[in-house]
Design an enzyme around this catalytic site. Structure first.
Site, mmCIF file in Angstrom:
data_model
loop_
_atom_site.group_PDB
_atom_site.id
_atom_site.type_symbol
_atom_site.label_atom_id
_atom_site.label_comp_id
_atom_site.label_asym_id
_atom_site.label_seq_id
_atom_site.Cartn_x
_atom_site.Cartn_y
_atom_site.Cartn_z
ATOM 1 N N HIS A 45 0.264 54.392 -23.253
ATOM 2 C CA HIS A 45 -0.385 53.119 -23.590
ATOM 3 C C HIS A 45 -0.532 52.942 -25.091
ATOM 4 O O HIS A 45 -0.347 51.842 -25.628
ATOM 5 C CB HIS A 45 -1.749 53.009 -22.911
ATOM 6 N N GLU A 71 3.028 38.033 -21.256
ATOM 7 C CA GLU A 71 3.295 39.142 -20.327
ATOM 8 C C GLU A 71 4.787 39.431 -20.140
ATOM 9 O O GLU A 71 5.227 40.571 -20.293
ATOM 10 C CB GLU A 71 2.620 38.868 -18.973
ATOM 11 N N ASP A 131 -6.018 32.221 -16.558
ATOM 12 C CA ASP A 131 -4.689 31.984 -15.969
ATOM 13 C C ASP A 131 -4.506 32.672 -14.625
ATOM 14 O O ASP A 131 -3.551 32.346 -13.902
ATOM 15 C CB ASP A 131 -3.583 32.489 -16.907
ATOM 16 N N ASP A 160 -4.040 36.707 -22.499
ATOM 17 C CA ASP A 160 -2.740 36.903 -21.860
ATOM 18 C C ASP A 160 -2.502 35.916 -20.727
ATOM 19 O O ASP A 160 -3.274 35.863 -19.785
ATOM 20 C CB ASP A 160 -2.618 38.327 -21.315
ATOM 21 N N GLY A 207 -5.524 45.566 -17.405
ATOM 22 C CA GLY A 207 -5.664 46.692 -18.336
ATOM 23 C C GLY A 207 -4.373 47.495 -18.331
ATOM 24 O O GLY A 207 -3.964 48.017 -17.296
ATOM 25 N N GLY A 208 -3.731 47.595 -19.503
ATOM 26 C CA GLY A 208 -2.408 48.233 -19.578
ATOM 27 C C GLY A 208 -2.424 49.699 -19.190
ATOM 28 O O GLY A 208 -1.527 50.168 -18.468
ATOM 29 N N ASP A 228 -9.403 33.195 -22.049
ATOM 30 C CA ASP A 228 -8.614 34.385 -21.775
ATOM 31 C C ASP A 228 -7.426 34.348 -22.718
ATOM 32 O O ASP A 228 -7.075 33.295 -23.260
ATOM 33 C CB ASP A 228 -8.151 34.337 -20.312
ATOM 34 N N LYS A 259 2.828 51.951 -26.313
ATOM 35 C CA LYS A 259 3.094 50.550 -25.925
ATOM 36 C C LYS A 259 2.348 49.571 -26.814
ATOM 37 O O LYS A 259 2.878 48.558 -27.237
ATOM 38 C CB LYS A 259 2.684 50.344 -24.456
ATOM 39 N N THR A 317 -8.917 41.206 -21.303
ATOM 40 C CA THR A 317 -8.842 42.608 -20.880
ATOM 41 C C THR A 317 -7.995 43.407 -21.863
ATOM 42 O O THR A 317 -8.018 44.630 -21.875
ATOM 43 C CB THR A 317 -8.170 42.656 -19.487
ATOM 44 N N ARG A 363 -2.737 50.028 -15.563
ATOM 45 C CA ARG A 363 -1.495 49.596 -14.915
ATOM 46 C C ARG A 363 -0.479 50.746 -14.923
ATOM 47 O O ARG A 363 0.166 51.039 -13.930
ATOM 48 C CB ARG A 363 -0.933 48.368 -15.650
HETATM 49 C C1 XBP Z 1 -4.403 40.820 -19.105
HETATM 50 C C2 XBP Z 1 -4.260 42.270 -19.040
HETATM 51 C C3 XBP Z 1 -3.988 43.022 -20.280
HETATM 52 C C4 XBP Z 1 -2.543 43.069 -20.654
HETATM 53 C C5 XBP Z 1 -2.177 44.388 -21.254
HETATM 54 O O1 XBP Z 1 -5.265 40.473 -20.088
HETATM 55 O O2 XBP Z 1 -4.414 42.809 -17.996
HETATM 56 O O3 XBP Z 1 -4.467 44.249 -20.069
HETATM 57 O O4 XBP Z 1 -1.676 42.817 -19.593
HETATM 58 O O5 XBP Z 1 -2.887 44.599 -22.434
HETATM 59 P P1 XBP Z 1 -6.095 39.091 -20.051
HETATM 60 P P2 XBP Z 1 -3.374 46.068 -22.791
HETATM 61 O O6 XBP Z 1 -7.454 39.422 -19.569
HETATM 62 O O7 XBP Z 1 -6.100 38.586 -21.462
HETATM 63 O O8 XBP Z 1 -5.366 38.165 -19.136
HETATM 64 O O9 XBP Z 1 -2.186 46.956 -22.612
HETATM 65 O O10 XBP Z 1 -3.850 45.985 -24.184
HETATM 66 O O11 XBP Z 1 -4.470 46.397 -21.814
HETATM 67 MG MG MG Z 2 -4.803 36.375 -18.383
#
Ligand code: XBP
Ligand code: MG
Length: 255
Positions: free
Chosen positions: A81, A20, A180, A13, A54-55, A11, A84, A122, A58
């Site tokens: 988005h 984050e 995580d 983020d 997913g931003g 993963d 961002k 994601t 969110r």
């Molecule tokens: C975590 C997420 C990501 C980011 C935002 O990703 O939920 O969507 O917080 O990124 P991961 P975007 O699976 O790597 O933990 O705005 O590009 O969606």
């Molecule tokens: Mg993550």
């Protein structure tokens, strides 16, 4: 030496990078500002919002909670988005997002042993590829699956099942996911995959029942050792994630 470790899916983020709190959250807030909107996500609020992966989703969920009608959100959320994402790319270029300690050495060890390396995130491909190029330039990824490649995001398993397919693997055997969050763990388990969770300050309180191992970092020698928070298989984890430890987890989990 235990059974073959065929691949590891990382993963991004919160796992490979600490992105984050000072990355995504700041980018979201600057996007709200750019659109002259009164919303600002403080560090605590953002922790709760992270349960929606997913931003764009969110943003949409948050706007809905603020009473913004669907007709307005349908245009506003994608526009916010996109803004961002552009800001996050700048933050990546400014080096605001750092690789978590110990991640590079595990990646190097796995690559040295010919284990397939994949990303299952994601996040949006635009900034993910930029970040991997800038922050982990020596790593040659066999497969990179991002939020752009799937219709359903974590905790749906699609990110990981697609990563397996693109690795040319016929199933989860011999593959470990490094995540995580509770949503990431749920996605890995739904894909039948062994999963190690490397928590961070946002995810230490997540529901991590079912994880094959929970640690608070990738660890390293001496003072860099990570704390082992849950080791249901008594795998003998000792403060550092290694290829052999992942093999041992696979052996335990496949019993
Ligand atoms: C975590 C997420 C990501 C980011 C935002 O990703 O939920 O969507 O917080 O990124 P991961 P975007 O699976 O790597 O933990 O705005 O590009 O969606
Ligand atoms: Mg993550």
């Amino acid at each position: 030496m235990s059974g073959p470790l065929r691949g590891v899916v990382f993963d991004v983020d919160g796992t490979l990078v600490d992105s984050e709190r000072h990355g995504h959250r700041v980018a979201f807030n600057r996007a709200f500002e750019a659109f002259d909107l009164p919303y600002r996500w403080d560090e605590i609020t953002y922790g709760d919002l992270l349960h929606t992966t997913g931003g764009q989703r969110r943003i949409d969920g948050y706007l809905a909670a603020q009473g913004v009608p669907e007709s307005e959100r349908a245009e506003l959320a994608p526009a916010l988005h996109a803004c961002k994402t552009g800001i996050l790319e700048q933050l990546v270029d400014e080096g605001v997002i750092e690789v978590r300690p110990g991640a590079q050495s595990l990646l190097d060890e796995l690559a040295g042993e010919g284990v397939a390396l994949a990303v299952g995130t994601t996040g949006s491909r635009r900034w993910v590829e930029r970040l991997l190029r800038r922050m982990l330039p020596t790593v040659s990824w066999d497969v990179v699956v991002t939020g752009d490649d799937v219709t359903a995001r974590k905790p749906d398993p699609e990110v990981f099942t697609l990563a397996l397919r693109r690795l040319g693997l016929d199933g989860p055997a011999g593959v470990v996911v490094v995540e995580d969050s509770g949503e990431g763990l749920a996605a890995a388990r739904a894909a039948g995959l062994c999963c190690t969770v490397v928590v961070n300050s946002y995810t230490a309180g997540h529901d991590l029942i079912g994880a094959d191992l929970v640690v608070d970092g990738f660890g390293g020698p001496g003072p860099a050792a990570a704390a082992v928070l849950a080791d249901p298989w008594q795998s003998g984890a000792e403060g550092i994630l290694t290829a052999d430890l992942l093999r041992n987890l696979l052996r335990c989990a496949s019993k």
